[in-house]
Scaffold this motif. Structure first.
Motif, short mmCIF file in Angstrom:
data_model
loop_
_atom_site.label_atom_id
_atom_site.label_comp_id
_atom_site.label_asym_id
_atom_site.label_seq_id
_atom_site.Cartn_x
_atom_site.Cartn_y
_atom_site.Cartn_z
N PRO A 113 0.81 -1.23 0.00
CA PRO A 113 0.00 0.00 0.00
C PRO A 113 0.84 1.27 0.00
O PRO A 113 0.49 2.27 -0.64
CB PRO A 113 -0.83 -0.12 1.28
CG PRO A 113 -0.84 -1.58 1.59
CD PRO A 113 0.49 -2.09 1.15
N VAL A 114 1.97 1.24 0.72
CA VAL A 114 2.84 2.43 0.77
C VAL A 114 3.46 2.68 -0.59
O VAL A 114 3.50 3.83 -1.07
CB VAL A 114 3.94 2.24 1.84
CG1 VAL A 114 4.88 3.44 1.83
CG2 VAL A 114 3.31 2.06 3.22
N VAL A 115 3.97 1.62 -1.22
CA VAL A 115 4.57 1.75 -2.56
C VAL A 115 3.52 2.27 -3.54
O VAL A 115 3.80 3.15 -4.37
CB VAL A 115 5.14 0.41 -3.03
CG1 VAL A 115 5.59 0.51 -4.49
CG2 VAL A 115 6.30 -0.02 -2.14
N LEU A 116 2.29 1.74 -3.45
CA LEU A 116 1.21 2.19 -4.33
C LEU A 116 0.91 3.67 -4.12
O LEU A 116 0.77 4.44 -5.09
CB LEU A 116 -0.05 1.36 -4.08
CG LEU A 116 -1.29 1.76 -4.88
CD1 LEU A 116 -1.06 1.57 -6.37
CD2 LEU A 116 -2.50 0.95 -4.42
N ALA A 117 0.81 4.08 -2.86
CA ALA A 117 0.52 5.49 -2.56
C ALA A 117 1.62 6.41 -3.10
O ALA A 117 1.33 7.46 -3.69
CB ALA A 117 0.36 5.68 -1.06
N LEU A 118 2.87 6.01 -2.91
CA LEU A 118 3.99 6.83 -3.41
C LEU A 118 3.98 6.88 -4.93
O LEU A 118 4.26 7.94 -5.53
CB LEU A 118 5.32 6.25 -2.90
CG LEU A 118 5.57 6.37 -1.39
CD1 LEU A 118 6.85 5.66 -1.00
CD2 LEU A 118 5.63 7.84 -0.97
N THR A 119 3.66 5.77 -5.56
CA THR A 119 3.62 5.73 -7.03
C THR A 119 2.53 6.64 -7.57
O THR A 119 2.76 7.43 -8.50
CB THR A 119 3.39 4.29 -7.52
OG1 THR A 119 4.45 3.45 -7.04
CG2 THR A 119 3.35 4.25 -9.04
N LEU A 120 1.34 6.54 -7.01
CA LEU A 120 0.22 7.36 -7.48
C LEU A 120 0.47 8.84 -7.18
O LEU A 120 0.16 9.71 -8.00
CB LEU A 120 -1.08 6.90 -6.83
CG LEU A 120 -1.53 5.48 -7.19
CD1 LEU A 120 -2.83 5.13 -6.47
CD2 LEU A 120 -1.71 5.33 -8.70
N GLY A 121 1.05 9.12 -6.00
CA GLY A 121 1.40 10.50 -5.68
C GLY A 121 2.44 11.04 -6.64
O GLY A 121 2.36 12.20 -7.09
N GLY A 122 3.44 10.20 -6.96
CA GLY A 122 4.47 10.61 -7.91
C GLY A 122 3.91 10.88 -9.29
O GLY A 122 4.29 11.87 -9.95
N LEU A 123 3.00 10.01 -9.75
CA LEU A 123 2.38 10.22 -11.06
C LEU A 123 1.62 11.54 -11.10
O LEU A 123 1.66 12.27 -12.09
CB LEU A 123 1.42 9.07 -11.37
CG LEU A 123 2.01 7.83 -12.04
CD1 LEU A 123 0.93 6.76 -12.19
CD2 LEU A 123 2.59 8.18 -13.41
N THR A 124 0.91 11.83 -10.02
CA THR A 124 0.15 13.08 -9.96
C THR A 124 1.07 14.29 -10.02
O THR A 124 0.81 15.25 -10.77
CB THR A 124 -0.70 13.13 -8.68
OG1 THR A 124 -1.54 11.98 -8.62
CG2 THR A 124 -1.57 14.39 -8.66
N VAL A 125 2.15 14.25 -9.25
CA VAL A 125 3.10 15.36 -9.23
C VAL A 125 3.75 15.52 -10.60
O VAL A 125 3.90 16.65 -11.11
CB VAL A 125 4.16 15.13 -8.14
CG1 VAL A 125 5.29 16.16 -8.27
CG2 VAL A 125 3.52 15.21 -6.76
N VAL A 126 4.16 14.41 -11.21
CA VAL A 126 4.78 14.48 -12.54
C VAL A 126 3.79 15.07 -13.56
O VAL A 126 4.16 15.92 -14.38
CB VAL A 126 5.26 13.09 -12.99
CG1 VAL A 126 5.64 13.10 -14.47
CG2 VAL A 126 6.44 12.65 -12.15
#
Length: 295
Positions: A142-155
């Motif tokens: 879940p943490v990796v998923l949250a970081l990935t989705l947050g990163g995609l949004t920021v990018v």
């Protein structure tokens, strides 16, 4: 849930008409955004200006009606049947957008939309996302998923600020699709809490996160519609990311299941490439058709 041919006779038309209404809503909203002053990204005054446009309000009504029909379809058929039909909203949106803009339908844009719809529907059918999983996934997933989705949004937001016109629109679409998918995934949690008690969701932070993420995604979608000369490239990205992010949240956080058969996963991978190819076709064609002074 009712089963059998009679249930499908209700579910399939409801899903298709619901998809058509969602396509009409997107086209109407996109057209209305061109009638107001261009707003900065995430500037809420855009919604204030749009609220005075009858066409945009008609789009909101179409959205509500489309969502109601989707709920009817889901009441009579499983998600695996309904969801691939819902993604046809992209094709309907392109047709309605051409009509509202008084343009002749473009064959290449239409082909790109069909590629996205066919690829995404194949991904959903082959992976068969289900709901018979564990209540929650433990560990780092879940943490990796949250970081990935947050990163995609920021990018996506960074590209929308730093890129050229076409990439800015796609950046906004990426951020929108991720936020829409997160909203859909979190709504599953809220729905599960509400099954125990209607007051239960108000005692957990998830509902309040939805109340922030959902409106932000909607505002970003209006920014994307306003900045793009054509609707379908941005909407294709949003339409693809929304269910895929929702499935990812279901699997890597809520413990839902997908088909792990190697052949199905390979087919889903190829179907995903078809979606990407469709988005590339749409973006390239839209850039070619966009007047030089508008780029």
């Amino acid at each position: 849930m009712p089963t059998g041919p009679s249930a499908l006779e209700v579910a399939v038309p409801a899903a298709v008409v619901g998809a058509a209404l969602m396509g009409l809503a997107s086209a109407a909203q996109a057209r209305a955004t061109k009638q107001v002053e261009v707003a900065r990204t995430l500037d809420p005054s855009l919604l204030t200006h749009l609220a005075h446009r009858p066409l945009w309000l008609a789009g909101i009504v179409a959205t509500v009606a489309g969502l109601a029909l989707q709920l009817v379809a889901l009441a009579f058929a499983p998600l695996l049947v309904v969801q691939p039909l819902l993604v046809t909203s992209l094709v309907f949106a392109g047709l309605f957008a051409d009509r509202l803009d008084r343009r002749r339908p473009d064959a290449v844009l239409g082909a790109g939309s069909l590629m996205c719809v066919a690829g995404l529907a194949a991904v959903l059918v082959l992976t068969q996302p289900g709901e018979d999983g564990t209540p929650a996934v433990s560990g780092p997933a879940p943490v990796v998923l949250a970081l990935t989705l947050g990163g995609l949004t920021v990018v996506g937001l960074a590209v929308s600020v730093l890129g050229h016109r076409a990439s800015r629109v796609l950046g906004l679409a990426v951020a929108t699709g991720v936020l829409y998918g997160v909203t859909a995934g979190l709504m599953k949690v809220v729905a599960g809490q509400a099954r125990d008690s209607l007051l239960e969701p108000f005692t957990h932070p998830v509902l309040y996160v939805v109340c922030i993420v959902g409106p932000l995604g909607f505002l970003l979608s209006q920014n994307a519609f306003q900045r793009g000369e054509f609707l379908t490239p941005a909407l294709a990205v949003i339409t693809a990311l929304d269910p895929l992010v929702g499935v990812a949240i279901g699997v890597w956080w809520l413990g839902e299941t997908v088909n792990h058969d190697p052949g199905a996963l390979a087919g889903a991978g190829l179907a995903g490439l078809v979606v990407v190819a469709g988005i590339v076709v749409l973006s390239a064609r839209a850039a070619r058709l966009t007047p030089e002074e508008s780029r």
